[in-house]
Design a protein around this motif. Structure first.
Motif, PDB file in Angstrom:
ATOM      1  N   PHE A   4       0.801  -1.314   0.032  1.00 24.63           N
ATOM      2  CA  PHE A   4       0.036  -0.086  -0.249  1.00 24.63           C
ATOM      3  C   PHE A   4       0.943   1.335   0.201  1.00 24.63           C
ATOM      4  O   PHE A   4       1.671   1.172   0.794  1.00 24.63           O
ATOM      5  CB  PHE A   4      -0.886   0.100   1.394  1.00 24.63           C
ATOM      6  N   VAL A   6       0.511   5.022   0.411  1.00 17.55           N
ATOM      7  CA  VAL A   6      -0.312   6.048   0.896  1.00 17.55           C
ATOM      8  C   VAL A   6       0.593   7.643   0.798  1.00 17.55           C
ATOM      9  O   VAL A   6       1.271   7.874   1.277  1.00 17.55           O
ATOM     10  CB  VAL A   6      -0.878   5.910   2.275  1.00 17.55           C
ATOM     11  N   CYS A  35      -4.267   4.206   8.395  1.00 17.27           N
ATOM     12  CA  CYS A  35      -3.615   3.354   7.349  1.00 17.27           C
ATOM     13  C   CYS A  35      -2.796   2.308   7.561  1.00 17.27           C
ATOM     14  O   CYS A  35      -2.811   1.185   7.104  1.00 17.27           O
ATOM     15  CB  CYS A  35      -3.204   4.298   6.106  1.00 17.27           C
ATOM     16  N   SER A  38      -4.835  -0.355   9.657  1.00  8.36           N
ATOM     17  CA  SER A  38      -5.542  -1.181   8.612  1.00  8.36           C
ATOM     18  C   SER A  38      -4.644  -2.212   7.946  1.00  8.36           C
ATOM     19  O   SER A  38      -5.169  -3.276   7.714  1.00  8.36           O
ATOM     20  CB  SER A  38      -6.348  -0.431   7.974  1.00  8.36           C
ATOM     21  N   ASP A 150      -4.442  10.461   1.055  1.00  6.63           N
ATOM     22  CA  ASP A 150      -4.920  10.882   2.175  1.00  6.63           C
ATOM     23  C   ASP A 150      -6.191  11.340   2.259  1.00  6.63           C
ATOM     24  O   ASP A 150      -7.035  11.018   1.473  1.00  6.63           O
ATOM     25  CB  ASP A 150      -3.791  11.496   3.244  1.00  6.63           C
ATOM     26  N   HIS A 178     -12.859   6.458   3.333  1.00 14.58           N
ATOM     27  CA  HIS A 178     -11.441   6.854   3.649  1.00 14.58           C
ATOM     28  C   HIS A 178     -10.316   5.910   3.246  1.00 14.58           C
ATOM     29  O   HIS A 178     -10.629   4.836   3.177  1.00 14.58           O
ATOM     30  CB  HIS A 178     -11.476   7.149   5.246  1.00 14.58           C
ATOM     31  N   ALA A 179      -9.160   6.540   3.206  1.00 16.87           N
ATOM     32  CA  ALA A 179      -8.010   5.548   2.808  1.00 16.87           C
ATOM     33  C   ALA A 179      -7.966   4.338   3.654  1.00 16.87           C
ATOM     34  O   ALA A 179      -7.726   3.252   3.232  1.00 16.87           O
ATOM     35  CB  ALA A 179      -6.865   6.353   2.640  1.00 16.87           C
ATOM     36  N   ASP A 180      -8.092   4.691   5.045  1.00 19.24           N
ATOM     37  CA  ASP A 180      -7.737   3.279   5.999  1.00 19.24           C
ATOM     38  C   ASP A 180      -9.078   2.610   5.813  1.00 19.24           C
ATOM     39  O   ASP A 180      -8.607   1.105   5.771  1.00 19.24           O
ATOM     40  CB  ASP A 180      -7.726   3.815   7.197  1.00 19.24           C
ATOM     41  N   ILE A 183      -8.212   0.527   2.808  1.00 17.25           N
ATOM     42  CA  ILE A 183      -7.360  -0.801   2.865  1.00 17.25           C
ATOM     43  C   ILE A 183      -7.882  -2.035   3.545  1.00 17.25           C
ATOM     44  O   ILE A 183      -7.633  -3.072   3.117  1.00 17.25           O
ATOM     45  CB  ILE A 183      -6.120  -0.151   3.723  1.00 17.25           C
TER      46      ILE A 183
END
Lengths: 198, 198
Positions: A4, A6, A35, A38, A150, A178-180, A183
């Motif tokens: 990943f 980010v 992130c 996760s 982000d 959201h990014a997290d 994931i």
């Protein structure tokens, strides 16, 4: 290996920030911390076959290597402390040589482009995008490299680079996550290969 | 309406805790904060048709009501501040009457059993369990009530109550996830109804 990348647009590039103000004085470091959690955290376990690259201000990249990672706790503050520890070593990161600040955590002096090129060398670059193909329709790559941003959208230059490099453009669902959270969902799609829906 | 009941075994029941030590002095309040974020946060939006109940020490329940919720930020610390604000009003929660501490956040003096009974009245109680049926094989309920535990397993009494009440027992995948990650995955399954895999 799942990777990943980010991009932190609003993240510190020095160690001079307070752990008491991660979503304010430290930009939005809270997003990047979640992130990392996760990407690695299972209940009472760590995903060892994962690597995360946090690109900070297109200037430094902090890499977390699952198989070597120690001292990772799921809360934002302790992850931010690992990031701060890596930034404190940024003077040791010379050229593209990484400097390790704690087991499994290292910093290199490089931005998005070289980090993506390096991560993508051994994997399939997957852009998560609201106009992408539904993830269920895309053959699951064995070594995916997911690229996320982000709380901000990708900058134009980043989006261009990513469009050039991406092997797949994928959508995880109808909602913008959201990014997290993205994931977490990506992991679940990969984890459930072999469940009978595939 | 999607509801999530999260049991906090190791959570404060008074407002006397520091926001600087959520994963230590405040028990494991960090877990519960992330559950709230996973339940409500979309990218630049809030899921309005969601309700979350945090059961603290089987003594108080703090309820977050999506349609009324204000001032929810995704970081752990600001969510912990909302929880602390609710706990500060616990003296106003008399009988089963809730006391509202900020828009969409209220506290009641009750533990798991009455909270579950109330939440389950209008919905289908879903137990997330590693021996449950794969989620893809289970008809998706329209008003699910997911019941989760923090970083600890359900206590025997809780597990018994839940087994009695649960309409479905479901597994989200082969890995054991943190409660907040399970919430994110559950949302994605519900969000992608209508995607062609269903």
């Amino acid at each position: 290996m799942r990777q990943f990348v980010v991009i932190g647009h609003d993240a510190p590039t020095t160690a001079e920030f307070s752990l008491d103000d991660l979503a304010g004085g430290a930009g939005r470091l809270d997003v990047l911390c979640r992130c990392v959690t996760s990407a690695f955290a299972l209940s009472h376990d760590i995903r060892e076959d994962v690597r995360v690259h946090l690109v900070l201000g297109d200037e430094y990249t902090i890499t977390f290597e699952g198989k070597n990672l120690r001292r990772l706790n799921p809360d934002e503050r302790s992850t931010a402390a690992l990031i701060r520890g890596a930034l404190a070593e940024r003077g040791e990161a010379i050229g593209h040589q990484p400097a390790e600040s704690s087991p499994g955590v290292s910093i290199t002096r490089r931005g998005f482009e070289p980090t993506l090129a390096d991560a993508g060398r051994d994997g399939t670059v997957v852009q998560l995008h609201e106009d992408g193909d539904p993830v269920v329709d895309v053959p699951v790559p064995s070594d995916p490299v997911f690229v996320l941003s982000d709380h901000r959208d990708f900058a134009e230059r980043e989006a261009g680079l990513l469009a050039d490099r991406a092997d797949e453009r994928v959508r995880l669902g109808p909602e913008r996550l959201h990014a997290d959270h993205a994931i977490t969902v990506a992991h679940n799609y990969l984890d459930t290969r072999g469940f009978e829906r595939y």
